[in-house]
Design a protein around this motif. Structure first.
Motif, PDB file in Angstrom:
ATOM      1  N   SER A   1      37.352  28.455 -32.474  1.00 14.54           N
ATOM      2  CA  SER A   1      38.429  28.072 -33.389  1.00 14.54           C
ATOM      3  C   SER A   1      39.660  28.927 -33.134  1.00 14.54           C
ATOM      4  O   SER A   1      39.562  30.034 -32.583  1.00 14.54           O
ATOM      5  CB  SER A   1      37.972  28.251 -34.834  1.00 14.54           C
ATOM      6  OG  SER A   1      37.831  29.630 -35.155  1.00 14.54           O
ATOM      7  N   PRO A   2      40.839  28.465 -33.554  1.00 15.01           N
ATOM      8  CA  PRO A   2      42.044  29.294 -33.419  1.00 15.01           C
ATOM      9  C   PRO A   2      41.902  30.639 -34.121  1.00 15.01           C
ATOM     10  O   PRO A   2      42.369  31.661 -33.618  1.00 15.01           O
ATOM     11  CB  PRO A   2      43.127  28.431 -34.069  1.00 15.01           C
ATOM     12  CG  PRO A   2      42.638  27.026 -33.909  1.00 15.01           C
ATOM     13  CD  PRO A   2      41.148  27.112 -34.055  1.00 15.01           C
ATOM     14  N   GLU A   3      41.241  30.649 -35.282  1.00 17.58           N
ATOM     15  CA  GLU A   3      41.040  31.904 -36.003  1.00 17.58           C
ATOM     16  C   GLU A   3      40.197  32.884 -35.190  1.00 17.58           C
ATOM     17  O   GLU A   3      40.496  34.083 -35.128  1.00 17.58           O
ATOM     18  CB  GLU A   3      40.367  31.638 -37.354  1.00 17.58           C
ATOM     19  CG  GLU A   3      41.255  30.993 -38.393  1.00 17.58           C
ATOM     20  CD  GLU A   3      41.335  29.482 -38.241  1.00 17.58           C
ATOM     21  OE1 GLU A   3      42.044  28.841 -39.059  1.00 17.58           O
ATOM     22  OE2 GLU A   3      40.705  28.927 -37.314  1.00 17.58           O
ATOM     23  N   GLU A   4      39.147  32.388 -34.556  1.00 15.66           N
ATOM     24  CA  GLU A   4      38.302  33.248 -33.726  1.00 15.66           C
ATOM     25  C   GLU A   4      39.065  33.785 -32.525  1.00 15.66           C
ATOM     26  O   GLU A   4      38.897  34.948 -32.135  1.00 15.66           O
ATOM     27  CB  GLU A   4      37.066  32.471 -33.278  1.00 15.66           C
ATOM     28  CG  GLU A   4      36.085  32.188 -34.396  1.00 15.66           C
ATOM     29  CD  GLU A   4      34.986  31.221 -33.976  1.00 15.66           C
ATOM     30  OE1 GLU A   4      33.843  31.392 -34.437  1.00 15.66           O
ATOM     31  OE2 GLU A   4      35.274  30.296 -33.188  1.00 15.66           O
TER      32      GLU A   4
ATOM     33  N   ALA B   1      48.439  37.764 -25.088  1.00 17.51           N
ATOM     34  CA  ALA B   1      47.189  37.454 -25.786  1.00 17.51           C
ATOM     35  C   ALA B   1      47.442  36.385 -26.843  1.00 17.51           C
ATOM     36  O   ALA B   1      48.584  36.020 -27.121  1.00 17.51           O
ATOM     37  CB  ALA B   1      46.618  38.710 -26.428  1.00 17.51           C
ATOM     38  N   TYR B   2      46.354  35.888 -27.428  1.00 21.27           N
ATOM     39  CA  TYR B   2      46.457  34.894 -28.495  1.00 21.27           C
ATOM     40  C   TYR B   2      46.930  35.610 -29.754  1.00 21.27           C
ATOM     41  O   TYR B   2      46.195  36.383 -30.366  1.00 21.27           O
ATOM     42  CB  TYR B   2      45.095  34.232 -28.738  1.00 21.27           C
ATOM     43  CG  TYR B   2      45.159  32.942 -29.524  1.00 21.27           C
ATOM     44  CD1 TYR B   2      45.158  31.708 -28.877  1.00 21.27           C
ATOM     45  CD2 TYR B   2      45.212  32.967 -30.908  1.00 21.27           C
ATOM     46  CE1 TYR B   2      45.214  30.529 -29.594  1.00 21.27           C
ATOM     47  CE2 TYR B   2      45.276  31.791 -31.640  1.00 21.27           C
ATOM     48  CZ  TYR B   2      45.270  30.575 -30.979  1.00 21.27           C
ATOM     49  OH  TYR B   2      45.334  29.411 -31.702  1.00 21.27           O
TER      50      TYR B   2
ATOM     51  N   SER C   1      48.960  26.422 -34.289  1.00 23.13           N
ATOM     52  CA  SER C   1      47.787  25.542 -34.276  1.00 23.13           C
ATOM     53  C   SER C   1      47.626  24.807 -35.602  1.00 23.13           C
ATOM     54  O   SER C   1      46.980  23.763 -35.673  1.00 23.13           O
ATOM     55  CB  SER C   1      46.517  26.348 -33.973  1.00 23.13           C
ATOM     56  OG  SER C   1      46.114  27.121 -35.097  1.00 23.13           O
ATOM     57  N   LYS C   2      48.239  25.354 -36.658  1.00 20.92           N
ATOM     58  CA  LYS C   2      48.168  24.741 -37.978  1.00 20.92           C
ATOM     59  C   LYS C   2      49.461  24.026 -38.353  1.00 20.92           C
ATOM     60  O   LYS C   2      49.653  23.633 -39.514  1.00 20.92           O
ATOM     61  CB  LYS C   2      47.847  25.815 -39.016  1.00 20.92           C
ATOM     62  CG  LYS C   2      46.489  26.480 -38.809  1.00 20.92           C
ATOM     63  CD  LYS C   2      46.239  27.583 -39.827  1.00 20.92           C
ATOM     64  CE  LYS C   2      44.843  28.161 -39.655  1.00 20.92           C
ATOM     65  NZ  LYS C   2      43.781  27.156 -39.928  1.00 20.92           N
ATOM     66  N   GLY C   3      50.355  23.897 -37.370  1.00 21.08           N
ATOM     67  CA  GLY C   3      51.621  23.216 -37.623  1.00 21.08           C
ATOM     68  C   GLY C   3      52.599  24.034 -38.444  1.00 21.08           C
ATOM     69  O   GLY C   3      53.473  23.476 -39.115  1.00 21.08           O
TER      70      GLY C   3
END
Length: 352
Positions: free
Chosen positions: A16-19, A268-269, A277-279
């Motif tokens: 996931s984007p959070e991970e 990095a991310y 990723s969440k708009g």
């Protein structure tokens, strides 16, 4: 460490984007702790050379500044191993409105027994970190003693060496604790856990720590010396962080740049990518704009903070900075948390 975390996550397609953000953030935190540990060891070495070889005091002073800068960059992390044994207070005891650091240091210097590393490690957190080292290296009465040939000079060197040895050991232990595979696996696994104002997960840990740090900058690092925490509302330059070394404004700048590095890191991310990723890229843009406002206001203050708060000519600039910090904190508390779907609950630094 980063490779291990990716393996724990599995394939990129299932991450996931959070991970992704927490994995990259963990690597960033680890690098920050390693930098602090490396600087602490260098400080210990420079102090020993100063005491044994009678080198220029400006050499350990400069290394102290580098070590404090490394700490300010990672100071925002108020979760994980560093909070389990009061290690953040061991690194730096501040605020210190009652001058406890000087009192505790003087008590140790006046005790009849020899000063040892073990004695400092078992003593109060007040004398174990950067604040005590700053006192010994920058406060004029102590600096003057270093040039004498009396017992006090030798005692001060013993204490200075013991403190920096303890600091290096503590920061090394923090690095190892952060790298611990069990901690990392548990923290990363918490990303998918339900979160509310009582139960946190890794994302709310990080964002909550960002807010706490920026509230500390506003309320303690700036509001304290401005007098906003005093009953009489009178400014006091000695309430500023690092007033002995005149590092107060540098510290605030590093704190702001640390927030900038969390939001945007091309290698990095980062938090921007998570928001995208969440708009919610607009939140990242607004966050950066608020940071830029604060950095620009900070750059207009060309005197040490302990002096600037006492001069009417700087009052408006400092109040503008205070209000600008408040706007950044409001953005974190409202828009950023909403965009990420988290509830931070009560923050002990909330308020003016």
């Amino acid at each position: 460490m980063l490779t291990m975390l990716w393996l724990l996550l599995g394939s990129c397609e299932r991450t996931s984007p959070e991970e992704k953000w927490i994995t990259a953030l963990s690597a960033r935190i680890e690098a920050g702790y390693q930098s602090l540990h490396s600087s602490s060891r260098d400080l210990n070495r420079q102090v020993q050379e100063f005491c044994v070889q009678n080198t220029d005091i400006n050499v350990p002073r400069q290394q102290w500044r580098q070590t404090m800068a490394a700490w300010q960059d990672i100071q925002w992390v108020r979760f994980g191993p560093i909070v389990e044994h009061n290690d953040d207070w061991k690194i730096q005891f501040w605020p210190d409105k009652k001058n406890i650091v000087a009192r505790k240091v003087n008590k140790m210097l006046n005790e009849p027994q020899s000063i040892t590393v073990e004695g400092v490690a078992n003593a109060s957190v007040v004398v174990q970190g950067l604040s005590a080292v700053e006192l010994l290296l920058f406060d004029e009465p102590y600096v003057t003693q270093f040039t004498s040939t009396g017992t006090q000079s030798g005692d001060q060197c013993q204490l200075l060496t013991a403190i920096t040895t303890t600091l290096a050991a503590n920061t090394g232990r923090i690095v190892q604790a952060w790298q611990d595979a069990q901690f990392q696996a548990g923290w990363l696994a918490s990303v998918g856990q339900p979160q509310d104002g009582v139960h946190a997960n890794a994302v709310s840990d990080a964002v909550g720590a960002m807010l706490t740090q920026m509230e500390k900058v506003k309320v303690d690092k700036l509001g304290g010396p401005l007098g906003y925490k005093n009953r009489n509302r009178q400014p006091n330059g000695y309430f500023s962080e690092g007033w002995r070394s005149d590092s107060s404004l540098d510290n605030i700048k590093i704190n702001l740049l640390a927030m900038q590095g969390i939001m945007q890191n091309n290698e990095a991310y980062d938090l921007r990518r998570l928001l995208e990723s969440k708009g919610n890229a607009v939140i990242a843009d607004e966050f950066q704009a608020r940071l830029n406002d604060n950095l620009a206001l900070l750059a207009t203050i060309d005197k040490p903070l302990r002096e600037a708060v006492m001069e009417p000519g700087y009052r408006q600039q400092l109040e503008d900075l205070y209000q600008s910090l408040g706007a950044l904190n409001s953005l974190i508390k409202t828009k950023l948390t909403k965009a990420l779907g988290i509830n931070l609950g009560f923050n002990s630094n909330d308020g003016d």
